[in-house]
Scaffold this motif. Sequence first.
Motif, mmCIF file in Angstrom:
data_model
loop_
_atom_site.group_PDB
_atom_site.id
_atom_site.type_symbol
_atom_site.label_atom_id
_atom_site.label_comp_id
_atom_site.label_asym_id
_atom_site.label_seq_id
_atom_site.Cartn_x
_atom_site.Cartn_y
_atom_site.Cartn_z
ATOM 1 N N LEU A 63 0.823 -1.116 0.074
ATOM 2 C CA LEU A 63 0.031 0.021 -0.185
ATOM 3 C C LEU A 63 0.748 1.288 -0.033
ATOM 4 C CD1 LEU A 63 -2.684 -0.913 2.661
ATOM 5 C CD2 LEU A 63 -2.958 -0.727 0.030
ATOM 6 N N SER A 116 2.109 1.694 -3.553
ATOM 7 C CA SER A 116 1.213 2.075 -4.584
ATOM 8 C C SER A 116 0.709 3.478 -4.301
ATOM 9 C CB SER A 116 0.064 1.340 -4.335
ATOM 10 O OG SER A 116 -0.751 1.416 -2.924
ATOM 11 N N LYS A 117 0.816 4.198 -3.153
ATOM 12 C CA LYS A 117 0.473 5.542 -2.886
ATOM 13 C C LYS A 117 1.466 6.318 -4.028
ATOM 14 C CE LYS A 117 -1.923 4.910 1.239
ATOM 15 N NZ LYS A 117 -1.989 5.447 2.689
ATOM 16 N N ARG A 118 2.689 5.868 -3.894
ATOM 17 C CA ARG A 118 3.707 6.634 -4.422
ATOM 18 C C ARG A 118 3.701 6.361 -6.288
ATOM 19 N NH1 ARG A 118 7.216 4.591 -0.407
ATOM 20 N NH2 ARG A 118 8.239 3.087 -1.793
ATOM 21 N N ARG A 145 -1.257 6.238 -10.902
ATOM 22 C CA ARG A 145 -2.424 5.348 -11.257
ATOM 23 C C ARG A 145 -2.316 4.969 -12.856
ATOM 24 N NH1 ARG A 145 -5.024 3.621 -7.520
ATOM 25 N NH2 ARG A 145 -5.211 4.675 -5.331
#
Length: 198
Positions: free
Chosen positions: A138, A141-143, A146
Amino acid sequence: SNKRVGELNLLTEMFDIKEWMTSVMERVHNHSNPHIFRFLRGSDGRSQMTYKHWNHDQWEPKGTTGLHLLKELPKGVPKLLQPSSAKVDVDRLKKDIPKYISLTSPEREWWQEFLNDTEKSILTEVRVPTSWPFDRVLAISKRCPRVNPEVENVPEQLKEMHSAETRKIPEVYAGRRPKPKPQQQDQPEPQHGDQQTD
């Protein structure tokens, strides 16, 4: 034939994901029939699943919403599985390993030691993990930016594979080659207000 394989590692810890998620999973039916599944983040932020039988089929269910497989997110952290040697067939392992893996001398010695005392080797003390791996996933993924799979550039090689799979195959026939069927011209639909005459 004996082939070298990649690097092998002995797992000393494994999370019981199935037990952790059992209470929050929806019961899924007939999922052994489709060949292709797709998981996307929906507009509500929840993961949605769509599926299709063959590559050239349309995604099901039709519409903008896929299937939600979780009632809610599981809470906490899953427990570690306790190792068990109950289902280990040591004699078969001893016979099968040389068939499928080309072993070096040190590797052969390692396996011999491992299989000579299976209980001790398998029932090693379960270590407590320093962290739950999903927390790291997580954070990463935030860095990461998308990606929209619908608009992302697709490599030419994949486009060619898709084209080959969706191309109409020649008709199967026996004996003489059938005469080609005449092409039917699509008649335009009459517009509102147009008059039709015999």
